[in-house]
Design a protein around this motif. Structure first.
Motif, PDB file in Angstrom:
ATOM      1  N   THR A 177      34.342  47.458  41.994  1.00  0.00           N
ATOM      2  CA  THR A 177      34.557  46.148  42.619  1.00  0.00           C
ATOM      3  C   THR A 177      33.269  45.524  43.136  1.00  0.00           C
ATOM      4  OG1 THR A 177      35.203  47.357  44.632  1.00  0.00           O
ATOM      5  CG2 THR A 177      36.970  46.420  43.287  1.00  0.00           C
ATOM      6  N   CYS A 178      32.271  46.350  43.490  1.00  0.00           N
ATOM      7  CA  CYS A 178      31.030  45.777  44.012  1.00  0.00           C
ATOM      8  C   CYS A 178      30.225  45.078  42.916  1.00  0.00           C
ATOM      9  CB  CYS A 178      30.182  46.841  44.713  1.00  0.00           C
ATOM     10  SG  CYS A 178      29.505  48.100  43.619  1.00  0.00           S
ATOM     11  N   ASP A 179      30.567  45.320  41.662  1.00  0.00           N
ATOM     12  CA  ASP A 179      29.901  44.636  40.551  1.00  0.00           C
ATOM     13  C   ASP A 179      30.809  43.614  39.877  1.00  0.00           C
ATOM     14  OD1 ASP A 179      27.397  46.014  40.696  1.00  0.00           O
ATOM     15  OD2 ASP A 179      28.383  47.782  39.853  1.00  0.00           O
ATOM     16  N   ALA A 180      32.107  43.800  39.969  1.00  0.00           N
ATOM     17  CA  ALA A 180      33.061  42.866  39.359  1.00  0.00           C
ATOM     18  C   ALA A 180      33.365  41.750  40.349  1.00  0.00           C
ATOM     19  CB  ALA A 180      34.333  43.606  38.958  1.00  0.00           C
ATOM     20  N   VAL A 181      32.378  40.916  40.608  1.00  0.00           N
ATOM     21  CA  VAL A 181      32.532  39.896  41.649  1.00  0.00           C
ATOM     22  C   VAL A 181      32.692  38.488  41.097  1.00  0.00           C
ATOM     23  CG1 VAL A 181      31.382  41.206  43.465  1.00  0.00           C
ATOM     24  CG2 VAL A 181      30.022  39.808  41.922  1.00  0.00           C
ATOM     25  N   ASN A 182      32.254  38.263  39.871  1.00  0.00           N
ATOM     26  CA  ASN A 182      32.470  36.942  39.265  1.00  0.00           C
ATOM     27  C   ASN A 182      33.817  36.973  38.560  1.00  0.00           C
ATOM     28  OD1 ASN A 182      32.441  34.477  38.030  1.00  0.00           O
ATOM     29  ND2 ASN A 182      30.559  34.807  36.855  1.00  0.00           N
ATOM     30  N   LEU A 183      34.853  36.677  39.308  1.00  0.00           N
ATOM     31  CA  LEU A 183      36.203  36.849  38.790  1.00  0.00           C
ATOM     32  C   LEU A 183      36.592  35.777  37.779  1.00  0.00           C
ATOM     33  CD1 LEU A 183      38.008  38.058  42.026  1.00  0.00           C
ATOM     34  CD2 LEU A 183      36.825  39.377  40.270  1.00  0.00           C
ATOM     35  N   ASP A 184      35.802  34.714  37.677  1.00  0.00           N
ATOM     36  CA  ASP A 184      36.052  33.716  36.642  1.00  0.00           C
ATOM     37  C   ASP A 184      35.912  34.316  35.245  1.00  0.00           C
ATOM     38  OD1 ASP A 184      36.548  31.732  38.498  1.00  0.00           O
ATOM     39  OD2 ASP A 184      34.479  30.998  38.506  1.00  0.00           O
ATOM     40  N   LEU A 185      35.152  35.390  35.131  1.00  0.00           N
ATOM     41  CA  LEU A 185      34.959  36.041  33.833  1.00  0.00           C
ATOM     42  C   LEU A 185      36.242  36.687  33.325  1.00  0.00           C
ATOM     43  CD1 LEU A 185      31.486  37.771  34.422  1.00  0.00           C
ATOM     44  CD2 LEU A 185      31.950  35.626  33.217  1.00  0.00           C
ATOM     45  N   TYR A 186      37.234  36.844  34.202  1.00  0.00           N
ATOM     46  CA  TYR A 186      38.486  37.493  33.815  1.00  0.00           C
ATOM     47  C   TYR A 186      39.592  36.490  33.517  1.00  0.00           C
ATOM     48  CZ  TYR A 186      36.134  41.667  35.537  1.00  0.00           C
ATOM     49  OH  TYR A 186      35.239  42.689  35.720  1.00  0.00           O
ATOM     50  N   ARG A 187      39.246  35.221  33.449  1.00  0.00           N
ATOM     51  CA  ARG A 187      40.260  34.206  33.149  1.00  0.00           C
ATOM     52  C   ARG A 187      40.903  34.500  31.784  1.00  0.00           C
ATOM     53  NH1 ARG A 187      37.460  30.015  34.059  1.00  0.00           N
ATOM     54  NH2 ARG A 187      38.363  29.529  36.100  1.00  0.00           N
ATOM     55  N   GLY A 188      42.222  34.518  31.763  1.00  0.00           N
ATOM     56  CA  GLY A 188      42.944  34.768  30.529  1.00  0.00           C
ATOM     57  C   GLY A 188      43.008  36.224  30.105  1.00  0.00           C
ATOM     58  N   LYS A 189      42.468  37.135  30.914  1.00  0.00           N
ATOM     59  CA  LYS A 189      42.433  38.545  30.548  1.00  0.00           C
ATOM     60  C   LYS A 189      43.486  39.352  31.315  1.00  0.00           C
ATOM     61  CE  LYS A 189      37.598  38.760  29.119  1.00  0.00           C
ATOM     62  NZ  LYS A 189      36.333  39.530  29.222  1.00  0.00           N
ATOM     63  N   ARG A 190      43.814  40.486  30.719  1.00  0.00           N
ATOM     64  CA  ARG A 190      44.703  41.453  31.363  1.00  0.00           C
ATOM     65  C   ARG A 190      43.824  42.532  31.996  1.00  0.00           C
ATOM     66  NH1 ARG A 190      47.293  42.410  25.609  1.00  0.00           N
ATOM     67  NH2 ARG A 190      45.017  42.325  25.285  1.00  0.00           N
ATOM     68  N   VAL A 191      44.096  42.825  33.252  1.00  0.00           N
ATOM     69  CA  VAL A 191      43.188  43.694  34.012  1.00  0.00           C
ATOM     70  C   VAL A 191      43.974  44.820  34.672  1.00  0.00           C
ATOM     71  CG1 VAL A 191      41.454  43.789  35.850  1.00  0.00           C
ATOM     72  CG2 VAL A 191      41.709  41.698  34.485  1.00  0.00           C
ATOM     73  N   LEU A 192      43.393  46.023  34.623  1.00  0.00           N
ATOM     74  CA  LEU A 192      43.907  47.155  35.401  1.00  0.00           C
ATOM     75  C   LEU A 192      42.985  47.366  36.592  1.00  0.00           C
ATOM     76  CD1 LEU A 192      45.525  49.739  36.036  1.00  0.00           C
ATOM     77  CD2 LEU A 192      44.032  50.952  34.414  1.00  0.00           C
ATOM     78  N   LEU A 193      43.543  47.339  37.787  1.00  0.00           N
ATOM     79  CA  LEU A 193      42.828  47.666  39.018  1.00  0.00           C
ATOM     80  C   LEU A 193      43.276  49.052  39.466  1.00  0.00           C
ATOM     81  CD1 LEU A 193      42.857  44.422  41.162  1.00  0.00           C
ATOM     82  CD2 LEU A 193      40.927  45.965  40.995  1.00  0.00           C
ATOM     83  N   ILE A 194      42.324  49.947  39.689  1.00  0.00           N
ATOM     84  CA  ILE A 194      42.644  51.298  40.130  1.00  0.00           C
ATOM     85  C   ILE A 194      42.248  51.432  41.591  1.00  0.00           C
ATOM     86  CG2 ILE A 194      42.266  53.761  39.750  1.00  0.00           C
ATOM     87  CD1 ILE A 194      41.525  53.083  36.860  1.00  0.00           C
ATOM     88  N   GLY A 195      43.224  51.605  42.464  1.00  0.00           N
ATOM     89  CA  GLY A 195      42.978  51.699  43.893  1.00  0.00           C
ATOM     90  C   GLY A 195      44.093  51.009  44.642  1.00  0.00           C
ATOM     91  N   GLY A 196      44.323  51.447  45.882  1.00  0.00           N
ATOM     92  CA  GLY A 196      45.468  50.918  46.607  1.00  0.00           C
ATOM     93  C   GLY A 196      45.180  50.454  48.009  1.00  0.00           C
ATOM     94  N   ARG A 197      43.920  50.152  48.299  1.00  0.00           N
ATOM     95  CA  ARG A 197      43.599  49.656  49.627  1.00  0.00           C
ATOM     96  C   ARG A 197      43.564  48.134  49.626  1.00  0.00           C
ATOM     97  NH1 ARG A 197      39.484  53.765  52.654  1.00  0.00           N
ATOM     98  NH2 ARG A 197      40.153  55.700  51.662  1.00  0.00           N
ATOM     99  N   GLN A 198      43.208  47.583  50.783  1.00  0.00           N
ATOM    100  CA  GLN A 198      43.139  46.131  50.937  1.00  0.00           C
ATOM    101  C   GLN A 198      42.255  45.503  49.868  1.00  0.00           C
ATOM    102  OE1 GLN A 198      44.524  44.017  53.240  1.00  0.00           O
ATOM    103  NE2 GLN A 198      43.268  42.184  53.016  1.00  0.00           N
ATOM    104  N   SER A 199      41.099  46.112  49.581  1.00  0.00           N
ATOM    105  CA  SER A 199      40.176  45.509  48.615  1.00  0.00           C
ATOM    106  C   SER A 199      40.802  45.398  47.244  1.00  0.00           C
ATOM    107  CB  SER A 199      38.880  46.312  48.542  1.00  0.00           C
ATOM    108  OG  SER A 199      39.119  47.618  48.065  1.00  0.00           O
TER     109      SER A 199
END
Length: 379
Positions: free
Chosen positions: A161-183
């Motif tokens: 997450t500290c590198d995946a900060v430009n979230l516009d790059l994920y527009r239209g994509k399917r994403v898996l997030l691994i983790g269950g905290r607030q972040s």
């Protein structure tokens, strides 16, 4: 040219700025090196909201507070409104100006100890000699990539997450997030708002409750530690673990209520009590994910919301001799009541202070106490 000084602060984030303010006000001979606010600007996403309150300000002398900043620049802001990343960045910039703090925006390339002084070689070729060095480098070097998990992921197809900060790059994509905290949950919300096609969250525990976290007890503890810095280390191991668990529960078992409506939507699928069993690259370069509950789905990218883990050997500029000389436990340096390590004159602030001072020191609530205790020692 070698510039002799009393104290060198490495890191220009909240902990470095708080200490610099303390030393500046007392006319101590110091220098602050590092790129100001870089982690917040480059490694946290736009639109992120802080869980902390206005009480978590940086000034150990209580003058340049967040409330004062808001009174001057956001007078119509509701007190209960969450503080945004953008507002906090503006506050820190304002704090630097009001405190008359200047930072030299260069990284330390190599830090060694020669006799009773330290020598820091900067990336611009300058060399600084100092009697004391305070490392306030924050989180960046401690991003956690769990070995067992990473072994199951295709190389080059995941980011922390500290590198995946430009979230516009994920527009239209399917994403898996691994983790269950607030972040993780907030990143999922921000991905949806950036028009990601779908977001899956996989985490090993039950889904946290959407309940406002209560940090007031943390604020009280940290404030009292300014006059009783040995408090945490004087607790029994069982008592220390109880506080760690209490803080963990506050942050892990609760999600801020302002996230609920942003998460409970068709574009988000929660997978509680699961882990990633396998990930297979498909012919079209998408990724087939299989979870431990045998559910499968296809994504385009994977983001690890797996937090941070201190290991001072991951600080790239520390000489081997210094690494060997600093006593550690669980990767954390062992510190005295003024944050000094077993190397005389070498201090650690922020997240690495957590073994000796408690997990509270991984949060900006501890900036003022750390600044006061370190400042008293070096002045």
């Amino acid at each position: 040219m070698i510039s002799p000084i009393a104290t060198l602060i490495v890191g220009a984030g909240p902990f470095g700025l708080g200490l610099a303010s303390y030393l500046q006000r007392r006319r101590h001979d110091y220098r602050l090196v590092g790129k100001p606010l870089e982690f917040w600007e480059r490694h946290m996403p736009r639109g992120m909201l802080l869980r902390s309150s206005a009480n978590w300000y940086l000034d150990p002398d209580h003058e340049w507070t967040i409330e004062r900043f808001f009174a001057q620049h956001h007078p119509d802001r509701a007190p209960a409104e969450p503080i945004s990343r953008e507002q906090y960045l503006a506050y820190m910039s304002w704090f630097m100006q009001q405190s008359e703090i200047g930072a030299q925006p260069h990284y330390v390339r190599h830090l060694t100890r020669n006799g009773t002084a330290f020598t820091a070689e900067l990336e611009n070729g300058e060399t600084i000699r100092a009697r004391n060095v305070v490392l306030a480098t924050g989180f960046r070097d401690f991003a956690c990539y769990p070995a067992g998990l990473v072994a199951r992921l295709p190389e080059g197809r995941y980011q922390h997450t500290c590198d995946a900060v430009n979230l516009d790059l994920y527009r239209g994509k399917r994403v898996l997030l691994i983790g269950g905290r607030q972040s993780a949950f907030e990143t999922a919300a921000l991905l949806c708002e950036a028009e990601a096609a779908h977001v899956h969250l996989s985490y090993r525990h039950d889904t946290p409750r959407f309940v406002e976290a209560d940090w007031s007890w943390v604020e009280t503890i940290v404030e009292q530690m300014a006059s009783h810095p040995a408090w945490f280390r004087e607790l029994t191991p069982e008592q220390q673990e109880a506080y760690r668990h209490k803080l963990w529960a506050e942050g892990r078992l609760k999600l801020e209520p302002w996230l609920e409506s942003r998460i409970c939507r068709d574009e988000v699928t929660l997978h509680p009590r699961t882990e990633v069993a396998s990930v297979t690259r498909k012919p079209d370069d998408s990724l087939l994910v299989t979870l431990t509950d045998e559910e499968t789905f296809v994504v385009d990218d994977i983001i690890l919301a797996t937090g941070y883990q201190v290991d001072i050997k991951r600080l790239p500029f520390l000489s081997e001799a210094l690494q060997e000389a600093v006593a550690v436990r669980n990767g954390f340096p062992l510190l005295d009541v003024h944050f000094q390590s077993t190397v005389p004159g070498l201090y650690f602030s922020s997240f690495p202070a957590g073994q000796s001072f408690g997990p509270f020191f991984g949060f900006t609530v501890a900036v003022r106490t750390a600044a006061k205790l370190i400042g008293e020692a070096v002045c």
